[in-house]
Write an enzyme that holds these catalytic residues in place. Structure first.
Site, short mmCIF file in Angstrom:
data_model
loop_
_atom_site.label_atom_id
_atom_site.label_comp_id
_atom_site.label_asym_id
_atom_site.label_seq_id
_atom_site.Cartn_x
_atom_site.Cartn_y
_atom_site.Cartn_z
CE1 TYR A 8 78.42 -61.27 74.86
CE2 TYR A 8 78.78 -63.57 75.49
CZ TYR A 8 79.00 -62.51 74.63
OH TYR A 8 79.83 -62.69 73.55
N GLY A 9 79.56 -62.30 79.66
CA GLY A 9 80.56 -63.35 79.88
C GLY A 9 81.57 -62.95 80.94
CB THR A 10 85.25 -63.34 80.93
OG1 THR A 10 85.53 -62.56 79.76
CG2 THR A 10 85.19 -64.81 80.55
CG LEU A 11 84.50 -58.08 79.53
CD1 LEU A 11 84.10 -57.36 78.23
CD2 LEU A 11 85.70 -57.39 80.16
CD GLU A 78 86.14 -59.72 75.21
OE1 GLU A 78 86.62 -60.76 74.72
OE2 GLU A 78 85.67 -59.68 76.35
N1 PCA Z 1 83.61 -61.14 77.34
C1 PCA Z 1 82.59 -60.32 76.75
C2 PCA Z 1 82.15 -61.10 75.58
C3 PCA Z 1 82.39 -62.51 75.97
C4 PCA Z 1 83.35 -62.41 77.08
O1 PCA Z 1 83.82 -63.32 77.72
C5 PCA Z 1 81.46 -60.16 77.75
O2 PCA Z 1 81.60 -60.53 78.92
O3 PCA Z 1 80.40 -59.64 77.35
#
Ligand code: PCA
Length: 131
Positions: A8-11, A78
């Protein structure tokens, strides 16, 4: 054994750490089946999904099939084994459109770090590039 991971984030595809995510994307966009609070936390505004089902909003993300090696690399990014970072836990998600339901893994941010703040924004329904 391959697993499924909701990011949900940077991945996410198109985001800063996508190069570490060498999984195979499952087509479409997914939502957490239950609302969960997503905040931007800390001086860098890291996307921080709290494991508090029923609070916040349904959160948008992408699902990937990942093998053990790829998962280990993302766990390292992470900092899954260190207190105060992320924990990988199961989560039910639904695909937008056909409502396909899957139980997948997801990185949840630690409560302690959230409490320490600063909280930059949220609860959000989506982490996007402007963040
Ligand atoms: N990376 C993981 C968790 C939060 C982040 O920045 C993601 O993208 O799901």
């Amino acid at each position: 054994m391959p697993q499924h991971l909701f990011v949900y984030g940077t991945l996410k595809e198109g985001f800063r750490n996508f190069h570490i995510n060498r999984g195979q994307r499952i087509e479409g966009v997914f939502l957490t089946a239950a609302p969960h609070p997503l905040y931007l936390v800390g001086d860098f505004g890291l996307p921080w999904l709290l494991h508090r089902p029923g609070h916040g909003l349904q959160v948008e993300g992408q699902v990937f099939e990942v093998n053990e090696t790829v998962l280990r690399d993302m766990d390292a990014l992470e900092r899954v084994d260190e207190p105060g970072y992320y924990e990988r836990l199961p989560l039910q998600v639904l695909r937008i459109g056909d409502h396909q339901s899957m139980v997948v893994a997801c990185y949840f941010g630690s409560d302690a770090t959230f409490e320490r703040g600063p909280v930059i924004a949220g609860p959000l329904a989506r982490y996007d590039l402007s963040h």
